[in-house]
Design a protein around this motif. Sequence first.
Motif, PDB file in Angstrom:
ATOM      1  N   PHE A 265     -33.752   8.651 -31.891  1.00 51.84           N
ATOM      2  CA  PHE A 265     -33.353   8.865 -33.296  1.00 51.84           C
ATOM      3  C   PHE A 265     -32.202   9.870 -33.342  1.00 51.84           C
ATOM      4  CE2 PHE A 265     -34.406  10.108 -37.840  1.00 51.84           C
ATOM      5  CZ  PHE A 265     -34.118   8.859 -38.371  1.00 51.84           C
ATOM      6  N   HIS A 266     -31.089   9.518 -32.689  1.00 53.97           N
ATOM      7  CA  HIS A 266     -29.882  10.344 -32.716  1.00 53.97           C
ATOM      8  C   HIS A 266     -29.064   9.886 -33.927  1.00 53.97           C
ATOM      9  CE1 HIS A 266     -30.933  11.664 -28.695  1.00 53.97           C
ATOM     10  NE2 HIS A 266     -31.005  10.407 -28.309  1.00 53.97           N
ATOM     11  N   THR A 267     -29.155  10.629 -35.018  1.00 58.20           N
ATOM     12  CA  THR A 267     -28.683  10.117 -36.305  1.00 58.20           C
ATOM     13  C   THR A 267     -27.620  11.025 -36.913  1.00 58.20           C
ATOM     14  OG1 THR A 267     -30.890   9.186 -36.617  1.00 58.20           O
ATOM     15  CG2 THR A 267     -29.459   9.246 -38.528  1.00 58.20           C
ATOM     16  N   SER A 268     -26.496  10.425 -37.249  1.00 61.38           N
ATOM     17  CA  SER A 268     -25.326  11.156 -37.737  1.00 61.38           C
ATOM     18  C   SER A 268     -25.531  11.737 -39.130  1.00 61.38           C
ATOM     19  CB  SER A 268     -24.120  10.203 -37.756  1.00 61.38           C
ATOM     20  OG  SER A 268     -23.030  10.786 -38.439  1.00 61.38           O
ATOM     21  N   GLN A 269     -24.795  12.786 -39.392  1.00 61.64           N
ATOM     22  CA  GLN A 269     -24.767  13.380 -40.731  1.00 61.64           C
ATOM     23  C   GLN A 269     -23.997  12.519 -41.724  1.00 61.64           C
ATOM     24  OE1 GLN A 269     -23.390  14.597 -37.960  1.00 61.64           O
ATOM     25  NE2 GLN A 269     -21.415  15.623 -38.333  1.00 61.64           N
ATOM     26  N   TYR A 270     -23.280  11.521 -41.230  1.00 58.13           N
ATOM     27  CA  TYR A 270     -22.487  10.657 -42.100  1.00 58.13           C
ATOM     28  C   TYR A 270     -23.297   9.479 -42.645  1.00 58.13           C
ATOM     29  CZ  TYR A 270     -18.763  13.352 -39.960  1.00 58.13           C
ATOM     30  OH  TYR A 270     -17.967  14.385 -39.528  1.00 58.13           O
ATOM     31  N   ILE A 271     -24.593   9.448 -42.336  1.00 60.17           N
ATOM     32  CA  ILE A 271     -25.483   8.421 -42.879  1.00 60.17           C
ATOM     33  C   ILE A 271     -26.412   9.080 -43.890  1.00 60.17           C
ATOM     34  CG2 ILE A 271     -27.267   6.725 -42.326  1.00 60.17           C
ATOM     35  CD1 ILE A 271     -26.019   6.444 -39.561  1.00 60.17           C
TER      36      ILE A 271
ATOM     37  N   ILE B 158     -41.538  11.059 -30.256  1.00 62.13           N
ATOM     38  CA  ILE B 158     -40.815  11.064 -31.524  1.00 62.13           C
ATOM     39  C   ILE B 158     -39.903  12.280 -31.579  1.00 62.13           C
ATOM     40  CG2 ILE B 158     -42.535   9.738 -32.783  1.00 62.13           C
ATOM     41  CD1 ILE B 158     -43.621  12.343 -33.909  1.00 62.13           C
ATOM     42  N   PHE B 159     -38.912  12.231 -32.453  1.00 61.64           N
ATOM     43  CA  PHE B 159     -37.827  13.202 -32.381  1.00 61.64           C
ATOM     44  C   PHE B 159     -38.070  14.482 -33.182  1.00 61.64           C
ATOM     45  CE2 PHE B 159     -33.685  11.554 -30.542  1.00 61.64           C
ATOM     46  CZ  PHE B 159     -34.359  10.882 -29.543  1.00 61.64           C
ATOM     47  N   ALA B 160     -37.955  15.606 -32.472  1.00 59.44           N
ATOM     48  CA  ALA B 160     -37.875  16.908 -33.129  1.00 59.44           C
ATOM     49  C   ALA B 160     -36.410  17.304 -33.291  1.00 59.44           C
ATOM     50  CB  ALA B 160     -38.623  17.962 -32.320  1.00 59.44           C
ATOM     51  N   LYS B 161     -35.611  17.052 -32.236  1.00 62.20           N
ATOM     52  CA  LYS B 161     -34.186  17.390 -32.269  1.00 62.20           C
ATOM     53  C   LYS B 161     -33.428  16.398 -31.395  1.00 62.20           C
ATOM     54  CE  LYS B 161     -30.864  21.094 -31.204  1.00 62.20           C
ATOM     55  NZ  LYS B 161     -30.689  22.448 -30.628  1.00 62.20           N
ATOM     56  N   GLY B 162     -32.325  15.831 -31.937  1.00 67.78           N
ATOM     57  CA  GLY B 162     -31.552  14.832 -31.220  1.00 67.78           C
ATOM     58  C   GLY B 162     -30.184  15.323 -30.804  1.00 67.78           C
ATOM     59  N   HIS B 163     -29.385  14.411 -30.231  1.00 67.09           N
ATOM     60  CA  HIS B 163     -28.096  14.779 -29.653  1.00 67.09           C
ATOM     61  C   HIS B 163     -27.078  15.283 -30.669  1.00 67.09           C
ATOM     62  CE1 HIS B 163     -29.614  13.373 -25.987  1.00 67.09           C
ATOM     63  NE2 HIS B 163     -29.113  12.148 -25.947  1.00 67.09           N
ATOM     64  N   HIS B 164     -27.253  14.951 -31.939  1.00 61.20           N
ATOM     65  CA  HIS B 164     -26.342  15.476 -32.963  1.00 61.20           C
ATOM     66  C   HIS B 164     -26.680  16.920 -33.327  1.00 61.20           C
ATOM     67  CE1 HIS B 164     -24.261  11.666 -33.935  1.00 61.20           C
ATOM     68  NE2 HIS B 164     -25.416  11.100 -33.642  1.00 61.20           N
ATOM     69  N   SER B 165     -27.746  17.448 -32.745  1.00 58.82           N
ATOM     70  CA  SER B 165     -28.277  18.798 -32.979  1.00 58.82           C
ATOM     71  C   SER B 165     -29.189  18.881 -34.192  1.00 58.82           C
ATOM     72  CB  SER B 165     -27.179  19.863 -33.126  1.00 58.82           C
ATOM     73  OG  SER B 165     -26.341  19.915 -32.006  1.00 58.82           O
ATOM     74  N   TRP B 166     -29.343  17.783 -34.923  1.00 61.58           N
ATOM     75  CA  TRP B 166     -30.170  17.828 -36.123  1.00 61.58           C
ATOM     76  C   TRP B 166     -31.652  17.779 -35.769  1.00 61.58           C
ATOM     77  CZ3 TRP B 166     -26.716  19.714 -38.777  1.00 61.58           C
ATOM     78  CH2 TRP B 166     -25.459  19.142 -38.988  1.00 61.58           C
ATOM     79  N   SER B 167     -32.413  18.603 -36.468  1.00 59.04           N
ATOM     80  CA  SER B 167     -33.870  18.570 -36.358  1.00 59.04           C
ATOM     81  C   SER B 167     -34.428  17.749 -37.507  1.00 59.04           C
ATOM     82  CB  SER B 167     -34.443  19.986 -36.383  1.00 59.04           C
ATOM     83  OG  SER B 167     -34.001  20.725 -35.264  1.00 59.04           O
TER      84      SER B 167
ATOM     85  N   THR C 279     -33.598  17.538 -27.406  1.00 61.66           N
ATOM     86  CA  THR C 279     -32.402  17.440 -26.583  1.00 61.66           C
ATOM     87  C   THR C 279     -32.023  18.801 -25.998  1.00 61.66           C
ATOM     88  OG1 THR C 279     -30.187  16.488 -26.505  1.00 61.66           O
ATOM     89  CG2 THR C 279     -30.699  17.887 -28.388  1.00 61.66           C
ATOM     90  N   VAL C 280     -31.457  18.793 -24.822  1.00 66.85           N
ATOM     91  CA  VAL C 280     -30.996  20.032 -24.178  1.00 66.85           C
ATOM     92  C   VAL C 280     -29.516  19.920 -23.827  1.00 66.85           C
ATOM     93  CG1 VAL C 280     -31.264  21.582 -22.187  1.00 66.85           C
ATOM     94  CG2 VAL C 280     -33.287  20.591 -23.288  1.00 66.85           C
ATOM     95  N   GLY C 281     -29.158  19.034 -22.921  1.00 63.48           N
ATOM     96  CA  GLY C 281     -27.800  19.002 -22.379  1.00 63.48           C
ATOM     97  C   GLY C 281     -26.736  18.527 -23.340  1.00 63.48           C
ATOM     98  N   TRP C 282     -27.103  17.652 -24.278  1.00 63.48           N
ATOM     99  CA  TRP C 282     -26.147  17.162 -25.269  1.00 63.48           C
ATOM    100  C   TRP C 282     -26.607  17.608 -26.650  1.00 63.48           C
ATOM    101  CZ3 TRP C 282     -26.229  11.427 -23.210  1.00 63.48           C
ATOM    102  CH2 TRP C 282     -25.532  11.378 -21.996  1.00 63.48           C
ATOM    103  N   SER C 283     -25.780  18.364 -27.333  1.00 67.94           N
ATOM    104  CA  SER C 283     -26.143  18.842 -28.671  1.00 67.94           C
ATOM    105  C   SER C 283     -24.852  19.109 -29.434  1.00 67.94           C
ATOM    106  CB  SER C 283     -27.008  20.109 -28.570  1.00 67.94           C
ATOM    107  OG  SER C 283     -27.578  20.424 -29.811  1.00 67.94           O
ATOM    108  N   ALA C 284     -24.357  18.052 -30.083  1.00 70.45           N
ATOM    109  CA  ALA C 284     -22.980  18.024 -30.585  1.00 70.45           C
ATOM    110  C   ALA C 284     -22.653  19.126 -31.576  1.00 70.45           C
ATOM    111  CB  ALA C 284     -22.702  16.655 -31.209  1.00 70.45           C
ATOM    112  N   ASN C 285     -23.491  19.335 -32.572  1.00 72.02           N
ATOM    113  CA  ASN C 285     -23.162  20.332 -33.594  1.00 72.02           C
ATOM    114  C   ASN C 285     -23.428  21.758 -33.136  1.00 72.02           C
ATOM    115  OD1 ASN C 285     -22.135  18.983 -36.129  1.00 72.02           O
ATOM    116  ND2 ASN C 285     -23.927  17.721 -35.679  1.00 72.02           N
ATOM    117  N   ASP C 286     -24.349  21.936 -32.191  1.00 70.27           N
ATOM    118  CA  ASP C 286     -24.509  23.264 -31.595  1.00 70.27           C
ATOM    119  C   ASP C 286     -23.224  23.696 -30.901  1.00 70.27           C
ATOM    120  OD1 ASP C 286     -27.100  24.059 -32.300  1.00 70.27           O
ATOM    121  OD2 ASP C 286     -28.016  22.906 -30.672  1.00 70.27           O
ATOM    122  N   VAL C 287     -22.601  22.762 -30.160  1.00 67.63           N
ATOM    123  CA  VAL C 287     -21.400  23.135 -29.416  1.00 67.63           C
ATOM    124  C   VAL C 287     -20.186  23.245 -30.333  1.00 67.63           C
ATOM    125  CG1 VAL C 287     -20.532  20.860 -28.708  1.00 67.63           C
ATOM    126  CG2 VAL C 287     -20.325  22.791 -27.155  1.00 67.63           C
ATOM    127  N   LYS C 288     -20.195  22.519 -31.470  1.00 73.45           N
ATOM    128  CA  LYS C 288     -19.125  22.726 -32.449  1.00 73.45           C
ATOM    129  C   LYS C 288     -19.214  24.108 -33.062  1.00 73.45           C
ATOM    130  CE  LYS C 288     -18.312  17.920 -33.868  1.00 73.45           C
ATOM    131  NZ  LYS C 288     -18.427  16.942 -34.980  1.00 73.45           N
TER     132      LYS C 288
END
Length: 719
Positions: A64-70, A96-105, A142-151
């Motif tokens: 459930f890696h889900t963008s903020q643009y949806i 099930i997802f607590a936190k995904g690659h977009h950094s969203w919980s 997610t650990v290694g990929w977390s897009a908004n954390d790194v932004k």
Amino acid sequence: MNRSVIQSIVLPVHAIKTGLLLLSVFLVASCKTTGEEPEKRIKDLSQNASLEFEEPTRQIHLDFHTSQYIDSIGFKFDKKQFQKALRVGKVNAINIFAKGHHSWSYYPTKIGMVHPKLDFDLLKAQIEACREIDVEVFAYFTVGWSANDVKKHPEWAVVGKDGSNAFREQLKTLGPNDSFSGWEYLEPSGEYAELIYAQTEELIKNYDLDGIWYDIHEPEKMNFNPWSLNDYKQRGIDSNDSLAVKKRTYEKYDTFFEKTGEIIKKYKPEATIYYNGTTRTYNTENIKLFKHGFFVHNTKHDLEDLPTAWGGYDIFPWRSKYFANTGKDIVAMSGKFHKAWGEFGGFKHKDALLYEAASMVAFGASCNMGDQLHPSGEMDMGTYENIGYAFDYVEKIEDYGVGADHVAKTGLYIGEDLTAIEGAVAMLLENQVNFNVANTMQDWSNLEVLVITSGGVLDRDVSKVKEFAAKGGKIIGLGEGILKNNEPIVDIGAEYVGPADYDIDYTVVEASIGKGLVSSPFLNYTAALRVKPKEGASVLASIREPFFSRTVTHYSSHNNTPNRLDAAEHPAVIRNGNIIFIAHDIDRQYSREGARTHRDLFYNSLQLLRMQPMVTTEMPSMGRLNLLHQPKQKRYVAHLLYASPIQRGSVRVVEDLVPLYDTHVTLDLPESITEAYLVPSGEVLSIGEVEDGRILVTVPKFECHTAIVLEYGEADAVE
């Protein structure tokens, strides 16, 4: 055990586990075992002594890696619909997802960042839905990929020694509307690790979870971001010293694994913990680091192998054997996707899911099928109908595979070269050679033959190989795999002279290993190492060298240079007592070129040494055989699989499940077998005898999968 005879009705094994004593009609599905006669003796499985294993057997990994643009994330989530999907899918556990690659919980975190378009606690709602139907729940993080954390914190990103960042360099070449691949990588250290620790505690403290599933760990990546450079400086580490930096990197990952584990165990001592990437062997880092082995921090081992997307169908069998010897439950991971993760609307055919799930059980593992939740939160029922088709079969066979011991008298020692591993594994599997992976076995005393890949023996195991040979163990060494510092680590009956003089060469076999092979010189795509035979050694195959190596200035015909007519001084295959040395890297060659001549040469050589295999059969090359032992139930289980994956476009596809008839299986087991029958049909098989105390059973017909259960005494009582 109840010996009653019925014709077409059996009791599914899983009914024992749930306490529901219900009879069900045995439907002949895609994976089935039948005979030609209208009436057959069918064994009543109702008194089966159930195998004990802790890890749930039929799992889902719900991406459930889900963008903020949806917009309106999860707005169609409905508890009843969610539960219906899991029931249809025969699911007993889910990530099930607590936190995904977009950094969203996907819950109201006070530590991380809630998805901006989510207005309720999706995590809690999913957990409650699962608890009501007795489905175990693990939180994905997610650990290694977390897009908004790194932004938000670009200084957290991993950078190279020169300060470069591959992801950002890629973006420089792309326009705003161009597609891209990959994510920016973060190492779990410093402030980023502290964020994860805090959010881990928040999750495990406040939610009813059975465990946490951490994703994306790449300890092989060296990090030279500001925090790491300062850390090296404080510890007196020269950032130009690659070995010191690597050692410190491993220490940082160990610290992360230990601290997250401590936090989880503080609140839930029985929780499962898995760090994805720690069981990755695609770059063989975990093979080289076995004693250090980051996977020691896992409470279970999830083996992520998507056969349609990478590696094919032969990776999981050897990885299951490698990690099964670590003493922890194994979970095999594939996906419902036609290709790979993140594919909306891509469907693998249900027969392919069936074959994959049956293979997982056949090699001793629980099953996990990957899915991806739509941003709306509504489960796709077509997906769960397909998965349920496969998991319905798993329910019938899981007690005869999951958590069982791998047993074999042939051991495969894998070195650091993945291509060599894949070739050796393929040659064994395609000849239905039942084997174990020796690297992770503590005791080699039950092995008859050790196959050493051309990838080489690791320094830590050289003395163990020598001891095995000294005690009479038989060895097949491929290419440079049996050398250490240009010297054979055991007596191969020859002295090492040097590397090849030419680019290719040719093999001519003697009759002793010539079964099915041409008597003419056949091509090797890489030339043999040069060795000089000692007195008393037997040459089983000689070499014809080419007239010259093919170059721009020296060439003949379209491809490789033809062979000389006289034999070279150095042999292709040599035997010295219990040791056979094959001078070519035929494992690598078979992986790259697929020439059956190389596979047959290997198998014929193996057969000279393999005198007491525990189980043998002959199926077409895509047939698979695996022998498991369940000592508590006092039984062996020989699993047979058959499907023929084909390359279609960029993926491997399982499509036609073709039946096999009259499959003969010969067994040489230490116990006296009292009864043999098939799972899941319960059909009783007659036991014949062959020479030397071996027994023979015949499977009249099967499609996709069946298992032969071989009982040798009264099973321990089920508690």
